[in-house]
Design an enzyme around this catalytic site. Structure first.
Site, PDB file in Angstrom:
ATOM      1  N   VAL A   1       0.939  -1.198   0.006  1.00  0.00           N
ATOM      2  CA  VAL A   1      -0.023  -0.083  -0.087  1.00  0.00           C
ATOM      3  C   VAL A   1       0.853   1.493  -0.032  1.00  0.00           C
ATOM      4  O   VAL A   1       0.564   2.315  -0.706  1.00  0.00           O
ATOM      5  CB  VAL A   1      -1.034   0.089   1.146  1.00  0.00           C
ATOM      6  CG1 VAL A   1      -1.580   1.328   1.282  1.00  0.00           C
ATOM      7  CG2 VAL A   1      -1.965  -1.020   1.090  1.00  0.00           C
ATOM      8  N   ALA A   2       2.074   1.420   0.631  1.00  0.00           N
ATOM      9  CA  ALA A   2       2.881   2.496   0.839  1.00  0.00           C
ATOM     10  C   ALA A   2       3.420   2.746  -0.577  1.00  0.00           C
ATOM     11  O   ALA A   2       3.933   3.885  -0.974  1.00  0.00           O
ATOM     12  CB  ALA A   2       4.051   2.174   1.700  1.00  0.00           C
TER      13      ALA A   2
ATOM     14  N   GLU B   1      -1.755   6.525  -3.754  1.00  0.00           N
ATOM     15  CA  GLU B   1      -3.378   6.912  -3.953  1.00  0.00           C
ATOM     16  C   GLU B   1      -3.759   8.301  -4.385  1.00  0.00           C
ATOM     17  O   GLU B   1      -4.975   7.913  -5.065  1.00  0.00           O
ATOM     18  CB  GLU B   1      -3.793   6.431  -2.455  1.00  0.00           C
ATOM     19  CG  GLU B   1      -3.529   5.102  -1.885  1.00  0.00           C
ATOM     20  CD  GLU B   1      -2.295   4.940  -1.209  1.00  0.00           C
ATOM     21  OE1 GLU B   1      -2.137   3.536  -0.781  1.00  0.00           O
ATOM     22  OE2 GLU B   1      -1.635   5.909  -1.093  1.00  0.00           O
TER      23      GLU B   1
ATOM     24  N   ASP C   1      -7.409  20.197 -42.961  1.00  0.00           N
ATOM     25  CA  ASP C   1      -8.619  20.699 -43.890  1.00  0.00           C
ATOM     26  C   ASP C   1      -8.099  22.214 -44.457  1.00  0.00           C
ATOM     27  O   ASP C   1      -7.455  22.742 -43.926  1.00  0.00           O
ATOM     28  CB  ASP C   1      -9.693  20.460 -43.565  1.00  0.00           C
ATOM     29  CG  ASP C   1     -11.009  20.688 -44.554  1.00  0.00           C
ATOM     30  OD1 ASP C   1     -10.410  20.317 -45.869  1.00  0.00           O
ATOM     31  OD2 ASP C   1     -11.938  21.061 -44.461  1.00  0.00           O
TER      32      ASP C   1
ATOM     33  N   ASP D   1     -13.898  20.398 -40.720  1.00  0.00           N
ATOM     34  CA  ASP D   1     -15.443  20.581 -40.370  1.00  0.00           C
ATOM     35  C   ASP D   1     -16.401  19.923 -41.173  1.00  0.00           C
ATOM     36  O   ASP D   1     -17.523  19.854 -40.902  1.00  0.00           O
ATOM     37  CB  ASP D   1     -15.555  22.161 -40.855  1.00  0.00           C
ATOM     38  CG  ASP D   1     -15.180  22.728 -42.129  1.00  0.00           C
ATOM     39  OD1 ASP D   1     -14.770  21.841 -42.800  1.00  0.00           O
ATOM     40  OD2 ASP D   1     -15.612  23.725 -42.512  1.00  0.00           O
TER      41      ASP D   1
ATOM     42  N   ASP E   1     -14.683  14.897 -43.428  1.00  0.00           N
ATOM     43  CA  ASP E   1     -13.379  14.663 -42.648  1.00  0.00           C
ATOM     44  C   ASP E   1     -13.828  13.717 -41.312  1.00  0.00           C
ATOM     45  O   ASP E   1     -12.611  13.513 -40.691  1.00  0.00           O
ATOM     46  CB  ASP E   1     -13.111  16.209 -41.917  1.00  0.00           C
ATOM     47  CG  ASP E   1     -12.751  17.241 -42.997  1.00  0.00           C
ATOM     48  OD1 ASP E   1     -11.959  17.057 -43.978  1.00  0.00           O
ATOM     49  OD2 ASP E   1     -13.428  18.350 -42.755  1.00  0.00           O
TER      50      ASP E   1
ATOM     51  N   GLU F   1       8.301   6.994   2.247  1.00  0.00           N
ATOM     52  CA  GLU F   1       7.615   6.055   3.085  1.00  0.00           C
ATOM     53  C   GLU F   1       7.862   4.667   3.287  1.00  0.00           C
ATOM     54  O   GLU F   1       7.734   4.095   4.317  1.00  0.00           O
ATOM     55  CB  GLU F   1       6.041   6.028   2.608  1.00  0.00           C
ATOM     56  CG  GLU F   1       5.392   7.611   2.769  1.00  0.00           C
ATOM     57  CD  GLU F   1       4.122   7.661   2.007  1.00  0.00           C
ATOM     58  OE1 GLU F   1       3.172   8.526   2.147  1.00  0.00           O
ATOM     59  OE2 GLU F   1       3.849   6.412   1.201  1.00  0.00           O
TER      60      GLU F   1
ATOM     61  N   ASP G   1      -0.345  15.900   0.391  1.00  0.00           N
ATOM     62  CA  ASP G   1       0.451  15.921  -0.712  1.00  0.00           C
ATOM     63  C   ASP G   1      -0.361  16.346  -1.967  1.00  0.00           C
ATOM     64  O   ASP G   1       0.151  16.741  -3.028  1.00  0.00           O
ATOM     65  CB  ASP G   1       1.038  14.433  -1.109  1.00  0.00           C
ATOM     66  CG  ASP G   1       2.574  14.250  -0.492  1.00  0.00           C
ATOM     67  OD1 ASP G   1       2.900  15.418  -0.087  1.00  0.00           O
ATOM     68  OD2 ASP G   1       3.217  13.305  -0.713  1.00  0.00           O
TER      69      ASP G   1
END
Length: 943
Positions: free
Chosen positions: A313-314, A318, A360, A661, A665, A730, A760
């Site tokens: 997990v560290a 996350e 175009d 447009d 295209d 960590e 963080d």
């Protein structure tokens, strides 16, 4: 709902009859080769149109004249799709493992339970952000004007009716007039100066005449006697029999081609997936190693497993998905301020990775408003200023042009309409005629008054065979015929020329002068019309009689002018190392002229290839063409050609952006890495196929979006270095404690949660909002092979994480060792242990404040850009430190986090380690600056 026309044969041949209609099967003569009476027979119609009952029966058989609705997932399915991203799956797995860790521990220890719910909360938050942005952009895009007309005029039972276009059926007789949008694919059976603009289908900006006679063209699209859904009648009138509706039309064919084109993943999607796989593999690998180590040292199975889960997990950042989504959302808002609507978050960065822009011409580089720019008369050139349909500008030496412009105005059917509401000046009718009206107004004439003073008493409409149009007017001096058309055709019918208010015989030297002037204009990419007159006595009976013995007045040169901001945008793309390839359905000379005006083509002649040339190329030849240096223009190309070129460029490793447009295209827009359509003038099919819509239709907005996209990528690299470095800080203390035999962890799960999601996230967001650096558009585009999670990034966060880890481990073990208590005697409630883990968390938070300052630049010293020049970052860092202080001093939070109060000396030591981190990174940058910056070779590999 799609039309129910069968797909066993082309729509023109499969109009299955009901009632009195007879079938027109695949073996029959193509519709463009039939006479008008044969068209009625083939489709069961008549000059009076269908009967009401017959039309109702056919509507039941074939269904409404509508295009299929785009296939969209339901709202909940689209929201659920946000959870299928690989990084989201990694976090969901991390949450599940954390739930498992809680289940294996004492139920009273809720730290892992809190962490598990927090990770799930991050996943849901990320999904909500992504879904809300994409849903909002989709709703905005849906409010843009649809292209297919809503009503049309038809004859039924001999009566003229106005009906919803969805009610049209094969065999209906449609009535067409200037300004109408063509509601279905039709075979013209009657034409009076009928001219249409096929630009939405073909990309060719000039109008083309239509006739009612049979032609020998191989396909209906190439024929002069067919009109197509989505195109516009610009001049004249006519009647046409509907032979294809809905999905069976040419417009529908392009729609199906677009629908079948696969969606392309953006470069960032691919990079995030690679990063997620590597982080997951690293976390599992290290977690498994720690589990084995704990078992080897005699730890209980459950304890060793819970410890290994904590390590895994560290290692998972996350806060990264939410930070990434919010950073992209910031980019979306910035692009919106630049008139670029982004429909998908990840498309923000994709444009910044672009190496080739396939653009175009009409409506993208140009204004889609024909404008007279030069006039030749009396052997003299006259320049016309101003662009567009607004009569703002002037004509040089306009005094001698009165007769020429007056005659040209009389020989027009178009009308100039002044602004109304939000709309500006516009033209009803042929755009070239509109350009003449505007030029006359700039010269001081009043077109409406001129037409009223010389009423029309006869006309010979434009014919694509004659390439001329002439009208007869009653004037105080007698009846006058005015003619305009193709210079070569009109010049052949002239015997005299007006020079200096006198007529002269059009002898060879004068004729050669006219031809030379015409060639000069044509070489500049102008569309040229010649104007001539002659007095008439009795009204002429035929066009040949009328258009003879003429007096030549002069030449009018016009073009669809480039948008004024495009040239600078093109220069910015070239400076940024982005190649621009023009893909247009227009004529090569016109395309090259516009390309030179905007700077796409400079210097010698470019390589020009037509659609026919592309058809003759095998894949190897096409690859060789695209690999060749120099400027490339691809003209007279179809939707299939455009999509093939885009795919070939992608196969070469290019990141391709496509702008357009028109419906033609749309397939290329969808197939591209990033499709960019026009919001104001674009078709609904083009907007649906694209990831970005330019609300102002300006190519310059693309350049601004590229700059923002590049800055987004660089900012992502910055906060990745920031986030992953603290993951190391960590992890290392936990591993160090395990190897040293310390029975407890230096950082608990709930503390990791507080750092990852509390301290963080805001600084990472502030890094993601850094403005583009001044030299952003002076760098080459990053290679498609360059990895987001690159060796350079890994080296950087390993360096920063190592320096942080030294400080974190030092304060933890200094506190533990100074107490003199044996390791085996420590418990989680011990005051020394509580202060030690508080120091560990605070050391990471304080060092991250200095780390955020350090990662703002890659090579430059942060002091050169200003240590405090990003106030959001300073405020976010101070918030994190303030949160840490609350965790240390507030009794309630002390109970939640098992922390203790820190004293002034502790904070001074922690700040000292933070300054040491900043100094170490500045020393590294100084060392890097001593070496030249590495060239972008595209060969960077992942670690």
């Amino acid at each position: 709902m799609p039309s129910r026309l069968t797909a066993r044969a082309p729509a023109a041949r499969t109009a299955r009859a009901t009632g009195t209609a007879s079938p027109h099967d695949a073996s029959a003569t193509p519709v463009q080769r039939l006479r008008a009476d044969e068209v009625f027979t083939a489709f069961g119609g008549s000059p009076r149109g269908l009967s009401t009952g017959e039309a109702g029966a056919r509507l039941e058989t074939y269904g409404p004249n509508e295009l299929p609705r785009p296939r969209r997932k339901g709202v909940w399915r689209r929201f659920a799709a946000q959870f299928t991203d690989l990084f989201a799956l990694v976090l969901i797995a991390a949450s599940a493992l954390t739930f498992l860790a809680y289940a294996l521990q004492d139920p009273r220890d809720v730290g892992n339970l809190q962490l598990a719910f927090a990770i799930l909360g991050v996943v849901v938050l990320n999904a909500v952000i992504g879904f809300a942005q994409e849903y909002s952009a989709e709703r905005t895009a849906q409010t843009l004007q649809a292209m297919v007309p809503h009503t049309c005029r038809v004859l039924r039972d001999g009566e003229r009716l106005e009906l919803p276009s969805a009610a049209l059926v094969p065999g209906d007789l449609a009535v067409l007039e200037a300004g109408d949008a063509v509601p279905a694919d039709c075979r013209v059976v009657e034409a009076h100066g009928l001219s249409v603009n096929n630009a939405p289908l073909t990309g060719e900006s000039s109008s083309v005449g239509r006739v009612g006679e049979p032609t020998a063209a191989d396909t209906a699209l190439d024929s002069r006697n067919c009109v197509f859904m989505g195109t516009t009648v610009v001049a004249g009138s006519g009647k046409a029999v509907v032979y294809a509706i809905g999905a069976s039309t040419e417009f529908g064919r392009i729609f199906r081609l677009t629908d079948e084109a696969p969606l392309q993943k953006t470069p960032l999607q691919r990079e995030v997936a690679v990063m997620a796989r590597r982080v997951a593999a690293l976390a599992v690998g290290i977690g498994a190693g720690m589990f084995a180590l704990r078992l080897w040292t005699g730890q209980p199975l459950v304890s060793a497993f819970v410890f290994a889960l904590g390590v895994m997990v560290a290692l998972v950042p996350e806060g990264l998905p939410a930070t990434l989504s919010v950073s992209l959302a910031i980019g979306v808002r910035r692009m919106a301020r630049r008139q670029a609507l982004v429909k998908k978050l990840l498309a923000v960065e994709a444009l910044g990775s672009t190496t080739v822009v396939c653009t175009d011409k009409t409506g993208t580089l140009t204004q889609a408003e024909m404008t007279v720019t030069r006039i030749w008369s009396d052997g003299t050139w006259h320049e016309v200023s101003g662009v567009g349909y607004a009569p703002a500008g002037d004509v040089s030496d306009a005094e001698g042009l009165g007769e020429l412009l007056r005659s040209a105005v009389l020989c027009t059917d178009a009308r100039l309409v002044p602004p109304a509401g939000a709309e500006g000046w516009r033209v009803l009718g042929d755009t070239t005629e509109g350009a003449i009206l505007v030029a006359a107004a700039k010269a001081g004439l009043h077109p409406a008054a001129e037409k009223e003073a010389a009423p029309r008493i006869g006309e010979f409409p434009f014919d694509p065979v004659r390439k001329l149009m002439s009208t007869v007017h009653r004037t105080p001096a007698g009846d006058l015929l005015c003619a305009k058309g193709a210079p070569q055709e009109l010049l052949a019918r002239c015997r005299r020329i007006r020079l200096h208010a006198a007529e002269h015989e059009l002898e060879a030297p004068l004729r050669d002068g006219v031809i030379a002037a015409n060639d000069t204009m044509a070489a500049q990419g102008l569309r040229v019309l010649a104007v001539a007159v002659r007095p008439v006595g009795e009204p002429p009976g035929t066009a040949e009689e009328a258009e003879s013995d003429l007096t030549f007045l002069g030449l009018v040169g016009m073009l669809d002018p480039p948008r004024p901001e495009v040239a600078e945008a093109v220069r910015a793309c070239h400076r940024a190392g982005i190649r621009i390839v023009m893909l247009t359905g227009d004529h090569p000379l016109t395309a090259e002229a516009i390309a030179r005006r905007v700077g796409i083509v400079t210097g010698p002649a470019p390589t020009v290839v037509t659609g026919a040339g592309l058809d003759a190329m095998d894949p190897a030849a096409l690859d060789e063409l695209l690999a060749a240096p120099g400027q490339l223009l691809l003209c007279r190309v179809s939707p299939e050609h455009k999509m093939r070129v885009v795919a070939a460029l992608q196969a070469r490793g290019e990141v391709v952006a496509v702008t357009g447009d028109g419906a033609n295209d749309a397939p290329a827009l969808k197939h591209a890495d990033i499709g960019v359509s026009m919001g104001a003038t674009g078709t609904d099919v083009a907007r649906e196929a694209s990831e970005m819509v330019l609300l102002d239709d300006s190519f310059a907005s693309i350049t601004a979006a590229v700059e923002l996209g590049r800055s987004v990528y660089r900012n992502i690299r910055k906060f990745l270095a920031y986030l992953f470095s603290h993951n190391i800080a960590e992890l290392v203390p936990i591993l160090a404690a395990a190897f040293a035999g310390f029975p407890l962890v230096p950082l608990t799960a709930v503390q990791i949660l507080a750092i990852d999601l509390g301290s963080d996230v805001l600084p990472a967001l502030a890094l993601g909002a850094e403005p583009p650096e001044p030299d952003t558009m002076d760098r080459p585009p990053r290679s498609r092979r360059e990895r987001l999670f690159s060796a350079e990034l890994v080296r950087r966060f390993l360096f920063l994480g190592a320096v942080q880890s030294i400080g974190v481990c030092t304060v933890f073990f200094w506190q533990v060792h100074a107490s003199g208590i044996p390791y085996a005697d420590f418990t989680s409630d011990d005051p020394v242990y509580r202060k030690a883990i508080t120091l560990t968390q605070a050391a990471i938070v304080v060092s991250q404040f200095f780390n955020a300052l350090a990662v703002r630049t890659d090579r430059q010293s942060v002091f050169t850009v200003g240590l405090f020049s990003n106030p959001r970052l300073i405020a976010a860092g101070c918030f994190g430190i303030g949160l840490m202080a609350a965790i240390s001093y507030v009794p309630l939070l002390q109970d939640v986090f098992n922390t203790a109060a820190l004293n002034a000396v502790d904070w001074a030591v922690l700040v000292g380690f933070g300054v040491l981190l900043l100094a170490a990174e500045e020393a590294r940058k100084w060392w890097v600056r001593r070496r030249p910056a590495p060239a972008v070779t595209g060969k960077e590999t992942t670690p």
